[in-house]
Design a protein around this motif. Sequence first.
Motif, PDB file in Angstrom:
ATOM      1  N   UNK A  58       0.798  -0.969   0.056  1.00 44.14           N
ATOM      2  CA  UNK A  58       0.110  -0.208  -0.058  1.00 44.14           C
ATOM      3  C   UNK A  58       0.769   1.329  -0.107  1.00 44.14           C
ATOM      4  N   UNK A  59       1.959   1.181   0.666  1.00 43.24           N
ATOM      5  CA  UNK A  59       2.882   2.324   0.877  1.00 43.24           C
ATOM      6  C   UNK A  59       3.652   2.488  -0.477  1.00 43.24           C
ATOM      7  N   UNK A  60       3.910   1.517  -1.134  1.00 43.39           N
ATOM      8  CA  UNK A  60       4.531   1.676  -2.469  1.00 43.39           C
ATOM      9  C   UNK A  60       3.491   1.966  -3.493  1.00 43.39           C
ATOM     10  N   UNK A  61       2.051   1.614  -3.425  1.00 44.49           N
ATOM     11  CA  UNK A  61       1.411   2.196  -4.279  1.00 44.49           C
ATOM     12  C   UNK A  61       1.056   3.639  -4.184  1.00 44.49           C
ATOM     13  N   UNK A  62       0.869   3.992  -2.968  1.00 41.57           N
ATOM     14  CA  UNK A  62       0.624   5.567  -2.602  1.00 41.57           C
ATOM     15  C   UNK A  62       1.818   6.135  -3.054  1.00 41.57           C
ATOM     16  N   UNK A  63       2.933   5.915  -3.226  1.00 45.46           N
ATOM     17  CA  UNK A  63       4.209   6.665  -3.378  1.00 45.46           C
ATOM     18  C   UNK A  63       4.560   6.584  -4.969  1.00 45.46           C
ATOM     19  N   UNK A  64       3.452   5.646  -5.531  1.00 48.54           N
ATOM     20  CA  UNK A  64       3.506   5.704  -7.227  1.00 48.54           C
ATOM     21  C   UNK A  64       4.595   4.692  -7.733  1.00 48.54           C
ATOM     22  N   UNK A  65       4.874   3.817  -6.578  1.00 48.15           N
ATOM     23  CA  UNK A  65       5.967   2.592  -7.035  1.00 48.15           C
ATOM     24  C   UNK A  65       5.043   1.537  -7.144  1.00 48.15           C
ATOM     25  N   UNK A  66       4.809   1.281  -8.415  1.00 48.79           N
ATOM     26  CA  UNK A  66       4.098   0.060  -9.026  1.00 48.79           C
ATOM     27  C   UNK A  66       3.957  -0.366 -10.502  1.00 48.79           C
ATOM     28  N   UNK A  67       3.839  -1.281 -10.682  1.00 47.97           N
ATOM     29  CA  UNK A  67       3.905  -1.724 -12.211  1.00 47.97           C
ATOM     30  C   UNK A  67       2.430  -1.755 -12.920  1.00 47.97           C
ATOM     31  N   UNK A  68       2.582  -1.319 -14.260  1.00 43.32           N
ATOM     32  CA  UNK A  68       1.353  -1.546 -15.054  1.00 43.32           C
ATOM     33  C   UNK A  68       1.089  -3.104 -15.164  1.00 43.32           C
ATOM     34  N   UNK A  69      -0.107  -3.309 -15.687  1.00 44.97           N
ATOM     35  CA  UNK A  69      -0.301  -4.753 -16.255  1.00 44.97           C
ATOM     36  C   UNK A  69       0.810  -5.130 -17.359  1.00 44.97           C
ATOM     37  N   UNK A  70       0.816  -4.320 -17.995  1.00 49.92           N
ATOM     38  CA  UNK A  70       1.608  -4.394 -19.253  1.00 49.92           C
ATOM     39  C   UNK A  70       3.221  -4.449 -18.750  1.00 49.92           C
ATOM     40  N   UNK A  71       3.599  -3.863 -17.832  1.00 51.82           N
ATOM     41  CA  UNK A  71       4.963  -3.814 -17.379  1.00 51.82           C
ATOM     42  C   UNK A  71       5.204  -5.276 -16.643  1.00 51.82           C
ATOM     43  N   UNK A  72       4.151  -5.639 -15.849  1.00 52.19           N
ATOM     44  CA  UNK A  72       4.270  -7.101 -15.104  1.00 52.19           C
ATOM     45  C   UNK A  72       4.108  -8.093 -16.208  1.00 52.19           C
ATOM     46  N   UNK A  73       3.256  -8.285 -17.036  1.00 54.67           N
ATOM     47  CA  UNK A  73       3.287  -8.982 -17.937  1.00 54.67           C
ATOM     48  C   UNK A  73       4.820  -9.286 -18.709  1.00 54.67           C
ATOM     49  N   UNK A  74       5.361  -8.153 -19.025  1.00 54.17           N
ATOM     50  CA  UNK A  74       6.661  -8.133 -19.691  1.00 54.17           C
ATOM     51  C   UNK A  74       7.603  -8.864 -19.041  1.00 54.17           C
ATOM     52  N   UNK A  75       7.819  -8.488 -17.738  1.00 50.91           N
ATOM     53  CA  UNK A  75       8.649  -8.973 -16.752  1.00 50.91           C
ATOM     54  C   UNK A  75       8.480 -10.634 -16.617  1.00 50.91           C
ATOM     55  N   UNK A  76       7.194 -11.053 -16.433  1.00 57.57           N
ATOM     56  CA  UNK A  76       7.069 -12.445 -16.290  1.00 57.57           C
ATOM     57  C   UNK A  76       7.664 -13.026 -17.660  1.00 57.57           C
ATOM     58  N   UNK A  77       7.252 -12.585 -18.936  1.00 54.43           N
ATOM     59  CA  UNK A  77       7.598 -13.075 -20.045  1.00 54.43           C
ATOM     60  C   UNK A  77       9.020 -13.123 -20.224  1.00 54.43           C
ATOM     61  N   UNK A  78       9.798 -12.493 -19.772  1.00 55.59           N
ATOM     62  CA  UNK A  78      11.329 -12.261 -19.768  1.00 55.59           C
ATOM     63  C   UNK A  78      11.741 -13.198 -18.811  1.00 55.59           C
ATOM     64  N   UNK A  79      11.313 -13.519 -17.675  1.00 59.66           N
ATOM     65  CA  UNK A  79      11.765 -14.285 -16.785  1.00 59.66           C
ATOM     66  C   UNK A  79      11.228 -15.697 -17.318  1.00 59.66           C
ATOM     67  N   UNK A  80      10.360 -16.043 -17.714  1.00 55.76           N
ATOM     68  CA  UNK A  80       9.839 -17.296 -18.164  1.00 55.76           C
ATOM     69  C   UNK A  80       9.586 -17.402 -19.667  1.00 55.76           C
ATOM     70  N   UNK A  81      10.748 -17.363 -20.613  1.00 56.96           N
ATOM     71  CA  UNK A  81      10.266 -17.243 -21.867  1.00 56.96           C
ATOM     72  C   UNK A  81       9.601 -18.388 -22.720  1.00 56.96           C
ATOM     73  N   UNK A  82       9.441 -19.559 -21.983  1.00 63.69           N
ATOM     74  CA  UNK A  82       8.742 -20.519 -22.510  1.00 63.69           C
ATOM     75  C   UNK A  82       7.003 -20.210 -22.495  1.00 63.69           C
ATOM     76  N   UNK A  83       6.746 -19.058 -21.728  1.00 62.12           N
ATOM     77  CA  UNK A  83       5.192 -18.679 -21.657  1.00 62.12           C
ATOM     78  C   UNK A  83       5.034 -17.836 -23.090  1.00 62.12           C
ATOM     79  N   UNK A  84       5.870 -17.737 -23.788  1.00 61.29           N
ATOM     80  CA  UNK A  84       5.622 -16.732 -25.045  1.00 61.29           C
ATOM     81  C   UNK A  84       4.863 -17.727 -26.052  1.00 61.29           C
TER      82      UNK A  84
END
Length: 84
Positions: A58-84
């Motif tokens: 909640x503190x991170x979100x209030x401070x503007x420190x969060x990922x958009x859905x697209x950013x989170x999706x990109x990070x997951x796909x980079x970490x787990x390339x077989x999901x592409x």
Amino acid sequence: MNATLSMESILQMLQPLSAANKRWLGEKLIEKSHEEEEEERLTPYTMEQINAWIDESEADFAAGRYLTAEEADREVREALPWLK
């Protein structure tokens, strides 16, 4: 009386055992290690830990420190390339 033995000393102590007894002991040690690993893996989180994570998020979100859905999706796909 407590004593400290090296793994090599323990192995030497077990040498007189028959092959069947060594196999039995080995299987018991493996079984016990699996049980202990499972207990460690399944240790539940405390409510204090969970509440601390929520507060931190909640503190991170209030401070503007969060990922958009697209950013989170990109990070997951980079970490787990077989999901592409």
